[in-house]
Enzyme design. Structure first.
Site, PDB file in Angstrom:
ATOM      1  N   ASN A  81     -65.617  28.608  34.667  1.00 20.47           N
ATOM      2  CA  ASN A  81     -65.475  30.228  34.170  1.00 20.47           C
ATOM      3  C   ASN A  81     -66.731  30.728  34.966  1.00 20.47           C
ATOM      4  O   ASN A  81     -68.073  31.039  33.407  1.00 20.47           O
ATOM      5  CB  ASN A  81     -64.642  31.336  33.467  1.00 20.47           C
ATOM      6  CG  ASN A  81     -65.453  32.293  33.483  1.00 20.47           C
ATOM      7  OD1 ASN A  81     -65.405  33.116  34.819  1.00 20.47           O
ATOM      8  ND2 ASN A  81     -64.565  33.546  32.339  1.00 20.47           N
ATOM      9  N   LYS A  88     -67.944  33.742  35.598  1.00 15.38           N
ATOM     10  CA  LYS A  88     -67.943  34.949  35.651  1.00 15.38           C
ATOM     11  C   LYS A  88     -69.270  35.845  36.974  1.00 15.38           C
ATOM     12  O   LYS A  88     -69.619  35.231  37.805  1.00 15.38           O
ATOM     13  CB  LYS A  88     -68.973  35.151  34.009  1.00 15.38           C
ATOM     14  CG  LYS A  88     -68.398  34.448  32.614  1.00 15.38           C
ATOM     15  CD  LYS A  88     -68.524  34.907  31.339  1.00 15.38           C
ATOM     16  CE  LYS A  88     -67.690  33.897  30.398  1.00 15.38           C
ATOM     17  NZ  LYS A  88     -67.734  34.352  28.941  1.00 15.38           N
ATOM     18  N   HIS A 144     -58.869  37.754  30.923  1.00 10.48           N
ATOM     19  CA  HIS A 144     -60.203  37.109  30.669  1.00 10.48           C
ATOM     20  C   HIS A 144     -59.959  38.978  28.876  1.00 10.48           C
ATOM     21  O   HIS A 144     -60.998  39.448  29.464  1.00 10.48           O
ATOM     22  CB  HIS A 144     -61.404  36.689  31.078  1.00 10.48           C
ATOM     23  CG  HIS A 144     -62.698  36.492  29.838  1.00 10.48           C
ATOM     24  ND1 HIS A 144     -63.517  37.105  29.778  1.00 10.48           N
ATOM     25  CD2 HIS A 144     -62.875  34.820  30.244  1.00 10.48           C
ATOM     26  CE1 HIS A 144     -64.044  36.085  28.797  1.00 10.48           C
ATOM     27  NE2 HIS A 144     -63.663  34.755  29.470  1.00 10.48           N
ATOM     28  N   GLU A 184     -63.342  39.598  28.283  1.00  9.76           N
ATOM     29  CA  GLU A 184     -64.277  40.900  29.202  1.00  9.76           C
ATOM     30  C   GLU A 184     -63.634  41.873  29.855  1.00  9.76           C
ATOM     31  O   GLU A 184     -64.383  42.789  29.671  1.00  9.76           O
ATOM     32  CB  GLU A 184     -65.236  39.330  29.732  1.00  9.76           C
ATOM     33  CG  GLU A 184     -66.690  38.888  28.276  1.00  9.76           C
ATOM     34  CD  GLU A 184     -67.206  37.432  29.928  1.00  9.76           C
ATOM     35  OE1 GLU A 184     -66.820  37.450  30.506  1.00  9.76           O
ATOM     36  OE2 GLU A 184     -67.361  37.470  28.426  1.00  9.76           O
ATOM     37  N   GLU A 208     -59.116  31.753  23.498  1.00 12.26           N
ATOM     38  CA  GLU A 208     -60.330  32.103  23.639  1.00 12.26           C
ATOM     39  C   GLU A 208     -60.561  33.525  22.400  1.00 12.26           C
ATOM     40  O   GLU A 208     -60.511  34.414  22.501  1.00 12.26           O
ATOM     41  CB  GLU A 208     -61.052  32.941  25.113  1.00 12.26           C
ATOM     42  CG  GLU A 208     -60.402  31.623  26.217  1.00 12.26           C
ATOM     43  CD  GLU A 208     -62.009  32.520  27.541  1.00 12.26           C
ATOM     44  OE1 GLU A 208     -62.230  30.917  27.701  1.00 12.26           O
ATOM     45  OE2 GLU A 208     -61.789  33.438  27.728  1.00 12.26           O
ATOM     46  N   GLY A 246     -69.329  32.905  24.207  1.00  8.43           N
ATOM     47  CA  GLY A 246     -71.049  33.667  25.369  1.00  8.43           C
ATOM     48  C   GLY A 246     -71.913  33.454  23.131  1.00  8.43           C
ATOM     49  O   GLY A 246     -73.077  34.029  23.505  1.00  8.43           O
ATOM     50  N   SER A 258     -67.308  28.861  23.913  1.00  6.94           N
ATOM     51  CA  SER A 258     -68.863  27.796  23.563  1.00  6.94           C
ATOM     52  C   SER A 258     -68.589  26.583  23.163  1.00  6.94           C
ATOM     53  O   SER A 258     -69.126  25.990  21.985  1.00  6.94           O
ATOM     54  CB  SER A 258     -69.084  28.801  22.300  1.00  6.94           C
ATOM     55  OG  SER A 258     -69.862  29.608  22.239  1.00  6.94           O
TER      56      SER A 258
END
Ligand code: PGA
Length: 253
Positions: A9, A11, A98, A100, A170, A176, A216
């Protein structure tokens, strides 16, 4: 059948030239160094989908994903992208939910359920993301959060439709941050997810479902995560932007 998958991904990273160079490098290394049966998915930003499609369309087991899609067929939705637009440039997969987007675009489980529906209606494979925040984990609510995200986001599907999904667990606190869930922490939640699927759809559907871990993932921790019984691969952010690292993660499968 359950598949092993490494999905990158990207991003909102990379320019056109960088995106094409990254894919070419990974595909070369994958061919030269990897002889297993794992599948690879690249999820670049919308503007590069078409270019990347030309680089991967003839490569066995390498697929192209979008990072999002809109829930409507078409219409006056400035700045949005539809399922049929994605399939028209060769996209086969789409990341849905996701964290985010749940966080910054306030995407709810109900909205994500409709995105999953439109994706499936157009033959796209949804990669449905779920995961708890640090606050939720510390309050002891991880499994409740996961249950709700599964129930409200994708358990409206019948067994045949559900069988087309890829699930990505996730934990938000691991995305991140450099902090990875330990293999045991991740396995506990993956096993719980598979049990939810078993309770809802039966053993065969649960056994066949690919459940990826994200947060991560790096070359140094990929092998121990992927060795867990219910972890079938990774949804990789930062480490997917470096061809050497991403290829090493594929090889860990
Ligand atoms: P990360 O991102 O690997 O950089 O933690 C994972 C993701 O957000 O999918």
């Amino acid at each position: 059948m359950r598949k092993k998958i490494a999905a990158g991904n990207w991003k909102m990273h990379l320019t056109s030239d960088q995106a094409q160079a990254l894919v070419s490098e990974v595909v070369n290394m994958y061919h030269n160094e990897y002889h297993g049966d794992a599948e690879v998915i690249f999820a670049p930003s919308y503007p590069f989908l078409s270019q990347i499609h030309h680089l991967v369309k003839d490569v066995d087991k390498v697929h192209l994903s979008a990072q999002n899609l809109h829930e409507a067929e078409q219409g006056a939705y400035t700045g949005e992208v539809s399922a049929s637009q994605l399939t028209s440039v060769g996209v086969t997969h789409v990341i849905i939910g996701h964290s985010e987007r749940r966080q910054y675009q306030q995407e709810s489980n109900a909205l994500l359920a409709s995105k999953i529906d439109i994706a499936l209606a157009h033959g796209l494979t949804p990669i449905y993301c779920i995961g708890e925040t640090l606050e939720q984990r510390e309050a002891g609510n991880t499994l409740d959060v996961i249950r709700t995200q599964m129930t409200d986001g994708c358990f409206h599907l019948d067994a045949e439709a559900f069988g087309k999904l890829i699930i990505a667990y996730e934990p938000v606190w691991a995305i991140g941050t450099g902090v990875t869930a330990s293999p045991d922490q991740a396995q506990e939640v993956h096993a719980f997810i598979r049990q939810l699927i078993r309770d809802k759809y039966g053993a065969q559907v649960a056994d066949d479902c690919s459940i990826l871990y994200g947060g991560s993932v790096k070359p140094s921790n990929a092998a121990e995560l992927f060795a867990m019984a219910d972890i079938d691969g990774g949804l990789v952010g930062g480490a997917a932007l470096k061809s050497r690292d991403f290829t090493d993660i594929i090889k860990a499968l």
